[in-house]
Motif scaffolding. Structure first.
Motif, PDB file in Angstrom:
ATOM      1  N   ARG A 127      12.675  55.995 -33.623  1.00  0.00           N
ATOM      2  CA  ARG A 127      11.746  57.646 -33.582  1.00  0.00           C
ATOM      3  C   ARG A 127      10.365  56.585 -33.731  1.00  0.00           C
ATOM      4  O   ARG A 127       9.428  57.177 -32.989  1.00  0.00           O
ATOM      5  N   GLU A 128      10.173  56.027 -33.991  1.00  0.00           N
ATOM      6  CA  GLU A 128       8.416  55.368 -34.513  1.00  0.00           C
ATOM      7  C   GLU A 128       8.291  54.599 -34.419  1.00  0.00           C
ATOM      8  O   GLU A 128       7.541  53.609 -34.257  1.00  0.00           O
ATOM      9  N   ASP A 129       8.976  53.651 -32.217  1.00  0.00           N
ATOM     10  CA  ASP A 129       8.372  53.124 -31.415  1.00  0.00           C
ATOM     11  C   ASP A 129       8.768  51.700 -32.156  1.00  0.00           C
ATOM     12  O   ASP A 129       7.867  50.417 -31.572  1.00  0.00           O
ATOM     13  N   ARG A 130       9.331  51.747 -33.282  1.00  0.00           N
ATOM     14  CA  ARG A 130      10.579  49.985 -33.680  1.00  0.00           C
ATOM     15  C   ARG A 130      11.239  49.076 -33.604  1.00  0.00           C
ATOM     16  O   ARG A 130      11.145  48.545 -33.993  1.00  0.00           O
ATOM     17  N   TRP A 131      11.642  49.934 -32.832  1.00  0.00           N
ATOM     18  CA  TRP A 131      13.134  49.273 -31.842  1.00  0.00           C
ATOM     19  C   TRP A 131      12.518  47.851 -31.153  1.00  0.00           C
ATOM     20  O   TRP A 131      13.090  47.088 -31.544  1.00  0.00           O
ATOM     21  N   PRO A 132      11.565  48.170 -30.427  1.00  0.00           N
ATOM     22  CA  PRO A 132      11.547  47.172 -29.881  1.00  0.00           C
ATOM     23  C   PRO A 132      10.334  45.596 -30.266  1.00  0.00           C
ATOM     24  O   PRO A 132      10.450  44.677 -29.631  1.00  0.00           O
ATOM     25  N   GLU A 133      10.050  46.108 -31.301  1.00  0.00           N
ATOM     26  CA  GLU A 133       9.477  45.100 -32.623  1.00  0.00           C
ATOM     27  C   GLU A 133      10.403  44.210 -33.303  1.00  0.00           C
ATOM     28  O   GLU A 133      10.183  42.730 -33.639  1.00  0.00           O
ATOM     29  N   ALA A 134      11.855  44.796 -33.896  1.00  0.00           N
ATOM     30  CA  ALA A 134      12.251  44.433 -34.655  1.00  0.00           C
ATOM     31  C   ALA A 134      13.615  44.289 -34.428  1.00  0.00           C
ATOM     32  O   ALA A 134      13.606  46.059 -34.823  1.00  0.00           O
ATOM     33  N   ARG A 135      14.480  43.657 -34.729  1.00  0.00           N
ATOM     34  CA  ARG A 135      15.949  44.911 -35.487  1.00  0.00           C
ATOM     35  C   ARG A 135      16.150  44.865 -36.984  1.00  0.00           C
ATOM     36  O   ARG A 135      15.363  44.393 -37.608  1.00  0.00           O
ATOM     37  N   ARG A 136      16.354  46.276 -37.987  1.00  0.00           N
ATOM     38  CA  ARG A 136      16.814  46.205 -38.680  1.00  0.00           C
ATOM     39  C   ARG A 136      17.401  45.745 -39.365  1.00  0.00           C
ATOM     40  O   ARG A 136      18.280  44.870 -39.670  1.00  0.00           O
ATOM     41  N   ARG A 137      17.215  45.187 -40.704  1.00  0.00           N
ATOM     42  CA  ARG A 137      18.074  44.576 -41.759  1.00  0.00           C
ATOM     43  C   ARG A 137      19.947  44.925 -41.219  1.00  0.00           C
ATOM     44  O   ARG A 137      20.170  46.617 -41.339  1.00  0.00           O
ATOM     45  N   PRO A 138      20.275  43.934 -41.435  1.00  0.00           N
ATOM     46  CA  PRO A 138      21.410  44.263 -41.808  1.00  0.00           C
ATOM     47  C   PRO A 138      22.076  44.818 -42.904  1.00  0.00           C
ATOM     48  O   PRO A 138      21.859  44.696 -44.330  1.00  0.00           O
ATOM     49  N   ALA A 139      23.216  46.092 -42.687  1.00  0.00           N
ATOM     50  CA  ALA A 139      23.851  47.254 -43.995  1.00  0.00           C
ATOM     51  C   ALA A 139      24.786  45.850 -44.515  1.00  0.00           C
ATOM     52  O   ALA A 139      25.931  45.853 -43.725  1.00  0.00           O
ATOM     53  N   ARG A 140      25.373  46.675 -45.709  1.00  0.00           N
ATOM     54  CA  ARG A 140      26.463  46.414 -46.060  1.00  0.00           C
ATOM     55  C   ARG A 140      28.138  46.942 -45.286  1.00  0.00           C
ATOM     56  O   ARG A 140      28.067  48.055 -45.341  1.00  0.00           O
ATOM     57  N   SER A 141      28.810  45.918 -45.320  1.00  0.00           N
ATOM     58  CA  SER A 141      30.466  46.680 -45.068  1.00  0.00           C
ATOM     59  C   SER A 141      31.153  47.949 -45.701  1.00  0.00           C
ATOM     60  O   SER A 141      30.865  47.303 -47.468  1.00  0.00           O
ATOM     61  N   ILE A 142      31.266  48.902 -45.651  1.00  0.00           N
ATOM     62  CA  ILE A 142      31.879  50.413 -46.510  1.00  0.00           C
ATOM     63  C   ILE A 142      32.909  49.022 -46.237  1.00  0.00           C
ATOM     64  O   ILE A 142      33.023  49.504 -48.030  1.00  0.00           O
ATOM     65  N   ALA A 143      33.697  48.731 -46.570  1.00  0.00           N
ATOM     66  CA  ALA A 143      35.309  47.985 -47.114  1.00  0.00           C
ATOM     67  C   ALA A 143      35.135  47.158 -47.670  1.00  0.00           C
ATOM     68  O   ALA A 143      35.665  47.309 -48.740  1.00  0.00           O
ATOM     69  N   THR A 144      33.565  46.989 -48.163  1.00  0.00           N
ATOM     70  CA  THR A 144      33.609  46.111 -49.193  1.00  0.00           C
ATOM     71  C   THR A 144      32.949  46.885 -50.806  1.00  0.00           C
ATOM     72  O   THR A 144      32.524  45.596 -51.787  1.00  0.00           O
ATOM     73  N   HIS A 145      33.184  48.084 -49.553  1.00  0.00           N
ATOM     74  CA  HIS A 145      31.973  48.560 -51.754  1.00  0.00           C
ATOM     75  C   HIS A 145      33.362  48.726 -52.634  1.00  0.00           C
ATOM     76  O   HIS A 145      34.665  49.466 -52.247  1.00  0.00           O
ATOM     77  N   ARG A 146      33.265  49.029 -54.230  1.00  0.00           N
ATOM     78  CA  ARG A 146      33.434  49.872 -54.703  1.00  0.00           C
ATOM     79  C   ARG A 146      33.489  51.028 -54.961  1.00  0.00           C
ATOM     80  O   ARG A 146      32.745  51.360 -55.989  1.00  0.00           O
ATOM     81  N   VAL A 147      34.474  51.832 -54.922  1.00  0.00           N
ATOM     82  CA  VAL A 147      33.916  53.498 -55.610  1.00  0.00           C
ATOM     83  C   VAL A 147      34.510  54.175 -55.826  1.00  0.00           C
ATOM     84  O   VAL A 147      35.867  54.515 -56.337  1.00  0.00           O
ATOM     85  N   GLY A 148      33.223  54.751 -57.519  1.00  0.00           N
ATOM     86  CA  GLY A 148      33.632  55.597 -58.433  1.00  0.00           C
ATOM     87  C   GLY A 148      34.093  57.115 -58.140  1.00  0.00           C
ATOM     88  O   GLY A 148      32.805  57.380 -58.470  1.00  0.00           O
ATOM     89  N   ILE A 149      35.335  57.429 -58.806  1.00  0.00           N
ATOM     90  CA  ILE A 149      35.134  59.026 -58.171  1.00  0.00           C
ATOM     91  C   ILE A 149      35.031  59.405 -59.620  1.00  0.00           C
ATOM     92  O   ILE A 149      36.236  59.424 -60.745  1.00  0.00           O
ATOM     93  N   VAL A 150      34.026  60.807 -60.084  1.00  0.00           N
ATOM     94  CA  VAL A 150      33.840  61.093 -60.943  1.00  0.00           C
ATOM     95  C   VAL A 150      34.831  62.481 -61.467  1.00  0.00           C
ATOM     96  O   VAL A 150      34.006  63.305 -60.574  1.00  0.00           O
ATOM     97  N   GLY A 151      35.675  62.667 -61.638  1.00  0.00           N
ATOM     98  CA  GLY A 151      37.083  63.563 -61.768  1.00  0.00           C
ATOM     99  C   GLY A 151      37.530  63.764 -60.633  1.00  0.00           C
ATOM    100  O   GLY A 151      37.437  63.604 -59.163  1.00  0.00           O
ATOM    101  N   LEU A 152      38.861  63.569 -61.083  1.00  0.00           N
ATOM    102  CA  LEU A 152      39.999  63.292 -59.849  1.00  0.00           C
ATOM    103  C   LEU A 152      40.213  65.142 -59.670  1.00  0.00           C
ATOM    104  O   LEU A 152      41.629  65.556 -59.727  1.00  0.00           O
ATOM    105  N   GLY A 153      39.833  65.701 -59.646  1.00  0.00           N
ATOM    106  CA  GLY A 153      40.637  67.205 -59.387  1.00  0.00           C
ATOM    107  C   GLY A 153      40.805  67.704 -57.795  1.00  0.00           C
ATOM    108  O   GLY A 153      40.324  66.875 -56.922  1.00  0.00           O
ATOM    109  N   HIS A 154      40.771  68.511 -56.857  1.00  0.00           N
ATOM    110  CA  HIS A 154      40.859  68.780 -55.869  1.00  0.00           C
ATOM    111  C   HIS A 154      39.861  68.173 -55.141  1.00  0.00           C
ATOM    112  O   HIS A 154      40.002  67.630 -54.118  1.00  0.00           O
ATOM    113  N   ILE A 155      39.058  68.119 -55.600  1.00  0.00           N
ATOM    114  CA  ILE A 155      37.522  67.184 -54.685  1.00  0.00           C
ATOM    115  C   ILE A 155      37.446  66.122 -54.583  1.00  0.00           C
ATOM    116  O   ILE A 155      37.910  65.204 -53.292  1.00  0.00           O
TER     117      ILE A 155
END
Length: 313
Positions: A127-155
């Motif tokens: 939206r800020e027209d910055r795409w023509p200037e440069a690409r954004r830095r790469p993000a980290r793949s979701i598959a590489t994350h370690r996800v800790g869940i606090v509370g293992l009830g229904h949700i």
């Protein structure tokens, strides 16, 4: 035959649940200034209450409601209800249970993905027209994350099930072991946070979890870590989280809930790397229909002498 007396805590709840006046003698608290004074005068004979879970039901209020035997809550959270005092008085408490768990889990994963893959920042970049200037830095793949869940009830379980296909590692912590759970449980929340790159808070929101996510837990998650909260705001030490975000000791936060709601969003303008939503994780047409119908069903079950569903006390 007289109709059973039902206490309704607000006009909004009554409009959502719509308990029929042909079935119940409805006692309304909307517009009442001193609620305790009103209940002191009119509380006798009230057998059930319909609440959002945040309104105060403690020992002092129970003294004003000597005939109360059921509190039906339209949400999963019961932060305003003293469950121990209710049980001691023989007052049953029911909540939404798993009726909206899937929708809350969907939103928790949505917040996590949106923050981790920088969806809002990428939208702003275009939206800020910055795409023509440069690409954004790469993000980290979701598959590489370690996800800790606090509370293992229904949700919490629904979150884990939704994340499994992404290929990320999943672990959890809660106060009680669940041998049947397919995901490993850490011995402490601090250890889970130290292991995780993303911590999703899905613990039940009541006095037992107030301040559960401490400054030490936030520090353990660290400057690359992301915290996602779809529980209740008070489950996290909010000032400690804000300070850690400002000092870059915490990588980011994706929050659907806050300690005091509604917040003034502009007050968070100087807090970096936060994605915010106005407590809408469980707000879908389908979830609303289910939880409102579920609360009314439990009230009817109570007066019919039938077993209650999703009972907490």
């Amino acid at each position: 035959m007289s109709r059973p007396r039902l206490l309704v805590m607000s006009e909004a709840i009554e409009k959502l649940v719509r308990p029929p006046e042909t079935e119940f003698d409805i006692v309304r608290l909307e517009g009442v200034g001193d609620r305790d004074a009103f209940l002191r005068q009119h509380g006798a004979g009230i057998a059930a209450a319909l609440t959002s879970g945040v309104e105060r039901f403690d020992q002092a209020r129970f003294d004003l409601l000597p005939d109360l035997r059921l509190i039906a809550t339209i949400t999963a959270g019961v932060s305003g209800i003293d469950l121990v005092a209710a049980a001691a008085r023989g007052i049953a408490v029911t909540n939404a249970g798993d009726l909206n768990a899937g929708d809350v889990a969907d939103f928790a994963v949505t917040l996590m993905l949106a923050h981790a893959r920088e969806v809002v920042a990428n939208d702003r970049w275009v939206r800020e027209d910055r795409w023509p200037e440069a690409r954004r830095r790469p993000a980290r793949s979701i598959a590489t994350h370690r996800v800790g869940i606090v509370g293992l009830g229904h949700i919490g379980q629904a979150i884990a099930a939704r994340l499994a296909p992404f290929g990320c590692e999943i672990a959890w912590w809660g106060p009680r072991p669940k041998p049947e759970a397919p995901w490993p449980r850490f011995d402490s929340l601090d250890e889970l946070a130290a292991w995780a790159t993303i911590l999703i808070v899905a613990a039940r929101g009541d006095d037992s979890t107030r301040g559960l996510v401490t400054r030490d837990v936030i520090e353990a998650l660290g400057p690359e870590g992301l915290i996602v909260n779809v529980s209740r705001g008070f489950v996290i030490d909010e000032p400690a989280m804000i300070a850690a975000l400002k000092d870059r000791r915490l990588g980011g936060a994706a929050l659907d809930v806050f300690d005091r709601e509604p917040i003034k969003g502009s007050d968070w303008a100087e807090v970096p790397n936060v994605l915010m939503a106005p407590h809408v994780a469980g707000v879908t047409h389908e979830a609303f229909a289910a939880v409102f119908a579920g609360a009314l069903d439990n009230i009817r079950r109570h007066f019919a002498g039938q077993p209650l569903l999703r009972r907490l006390a």
